[in-house]
Write a protein that holds these residues in place. Structure first.
Motif, short mmCIF file in Angstrom:
data_model
loop_
_atom_site.label_atom_id
_atom_site.label_comp_id
_atom_site.label_asym_id
_atom_site.label_seq_id
_atom_site.Cartn_x
_atom_site.Cartn_y
_atom_site.Cartn_z
N GLN A 1 7.58 0.99 -0.56
CA GLN A 1 6.22 1.05 -1.10
C GLN A 1 5.20 1.27 0.03
N SER A 2 5.38 0.56 1.14
CA SER A 2 4.44 0.67 2.25
C SER A 2 4.43 2.08 2.83
N GLN A 3 5.61 2.68 2.95
CA GLN A 3 5.68 4.05 3.47
C GLN A 3 4.98 5.02 2.53
N LYS A 4 5.26 4.91 1.26
CA LYS A 4 4.63 5.81 0.28
C LYS A 4 3.11 5.61 0.25
N LEU A 5 2.68 4.37 0.32
CA LEU A 5 1.25 4.07 0.28
C LEU A 5 0.55 4.58 1.54
N LEU A 6 1.18 4.45 2.69
CA LEU A 6 0.60 4.98 3.92
C LEU A 6 0.50 6.51 3.88
N ASP A 7 1.52 7.16 3.36
CA ASP A 7 1.47 8.62 3.19
C ASP A 7 0.32 9.00 2.26
N PHE A 8 0.18 8.26 1.17
CA PHE A 8 -0.88 8.51 0.20
C PHE A 8 -2.25 8.30 0.85
N ALA A 9 -2.41 7.19 1.57
CA ALA A 9 -3.69 6.88 2.22
C ALA A 9 -4.04 7.93 3.27
N HIS B 1 -2.34 -12.47 -7.46
CA HIS B 1 -1.84 -11.13 -7.78
C HIS B 1 -0.44 -10.95 -7.22
N SER B 2 0.15 -9.80 -7.52
CA SER B 2 1.54 -9.57 -7.16
C SER B 2 1.72 -9.44 -5.65
N ILE B 3 2.93 -9.68 -5.23
CA ILE B 3 3.27 -9.51 -3.81
C ILE B 3 3.12 -8.04 -3.42
N GLU B 4 3.42 -7.13 -4.34
CA GLU B 4 3.27 -5.71 -4.08
C GLU B 4 1.81 -5.36 -3.81
N ARG B 5 0.92 -5.94 -4.60
CA ARG B 5 -0.53 -5.70 -4.40
C ARG B 5 -0.97 -6.25 -3.04
N GLU B 6 -0.49 -7.41 -2.68
CA GLU B 6 -0.91 -8.01 -1.40
C GLU B 6 -0.42 -7.17 -0.22
N TYR B 7 0.83 -6.75 -0.24
CA TYR B 7 1.32 -5.89 0.84
C TYR B 7 0.55 -4.57 0.87
N GLY B 8 0.28 -4.03 -0.30
CA GLY B 8 -0.51 -2.79 -0.36
C GLY B 8 -1.88 -2.98 0.26
N TRP B 9 -2.54 -4.08 -0.08
CA TRP B 9 -3.87 -4.38 0.46
C TRP B 9 -3.81 -4.48 1.98
N VAL C 1 -1.50 -3.29 4.10
CA VAL C 1 -1.13 -2.02 4.72
C VAL C 1 -2.33 -1.08 4.79
N VAL C 2 -3.06 -0.94 3.69
CA VAL C 2 -4.21 -0.04 3.67
C VAL C 2 -5.33 -0.60 4.55
N HIS C 3 -5.54 -1.89 4.52
CA HIS C 3 -6.57 -2.51 5.36
C HIS C 3 -6.31 -2.21 6.84
N GLU D 1 -10.60 2.14 -3.49
CA GLU D 1 -10.40 3.48 -4.04
C GLU D 1 -8.96 3.93 -3.85
N ILE D 2 -8.46 3.77 -2.62
CA ILE D 2 -7.09 4.19 -2.29
C ILE D 2 -6.08 3.42 -3.13
N LEU D 3 -6.23 2.10 -3.17
CA LEU D 3 -5.28 1.27 -3.92
C LEU D 3 -5.30 1.60 -5.41
N THR D 4 -6.48 1.81 -5.95
CA THR D 4 -6.61 2.14 -7.37
C THR D 4 -6.01 3.52 -7.66
N ALA D 5 -6.33 4.50 -6.82
CA ALA D 5 -5.78 5.85 -7.01
C ALA D 5 -4.27 5.84 -6.91
N TYR D 6 -3.73 4.98 -6.04
CA TYR D 6 -2.28 4.87 -5.88
C TYR D 6 -1.64 4.14 -7.08
N GLY D 7 -2.43 3.27 -7.71
CA GLY D 7 -1.92 2.52 -8.88
C GLY D 7 -1.66 1.06 -8.60
#
Length: 158
Positions: free
Chosen positions: A15-23, A112-120, A122-124, A149-155
């Motif tokens: 998830q972190s890799q995909k989110l970083l690519d997306f960001a 919130h979910s652990i996925e959301r926290e890691y996403g937050w 990573v993007v931060h 914006e990034i987190l919402t666009a990513y889902g």
């Protein structure tokens, strides 16, 4: 990406890799740029926070931005190179260290979910490495707005 702990929840590295690519695409970062992400425990986070920020406690994410300078390259000492050229020549932009223990604590604290926290996290950290900060109210509004914006666009919503 490295998991120093061996305890990273399943799917978080992917998830972190995909989110970083997306960001990176979202902020139009050149594809040539690279960064490192290391998942650590609170002990290591504490050591890093003390070393780099002179703060005597563990933290959730540490962002170390890397900016090349003329000394990194073998050029004549008197030669000044444009910033754009230096950035193009060295693709490494920085590294993140994320505490898996802090991530678990904060996910529970914020409900919130652990996925959301890691996403937050990573993007931060990614945004910090790319020059965003939150020292002033204006900077905070810009950085946190873009982060959401990034987190919402990513889902990855709350």
């Amino acid at each position: 990406m490295i998991d120093e702990t061996g305890k990273l929840p399943s799917g978080i590295m992917e998830q972190s890799q995909k989110l970083l690519d997306f960001a990176a695409d979202y902020i139009k970062l050149p594809e040539s740029k690279e960064m490192a992400v290391t998942f650590v425990d609170n002990k290591r986070s504490h050591e890093l926070n003390l070393e780099y920020r002179e703060t005597d406690r563990p933290t959730d994410v540490i962002s170390l931005e890397y900016k090349p300078d003329n000394e990194e390259f073998f050029f004549d000492e008197d030669m000044e190179l444009p910033e754009e050229l230096l950035e193009e020549m060295d693709p490494f932009i920085g590294e993140l260290f994320i505490s898996i223990e802090k991530a678990a604590e904060q996910a529970q604290d914020y409900g919130h979910s652990i996925e959301r926290e890691y996403g937050w996290l990573v993007v931060h950290g990614f945004l910090h490495i790319n020059g965003y900060d939150h020292y002033t109210p204006e900077e905070e509004a810009e950085m946190f707005g873009l982060q959401e914006e990034i987190l919402t666009a990513y889902g990855l919503t709350r």
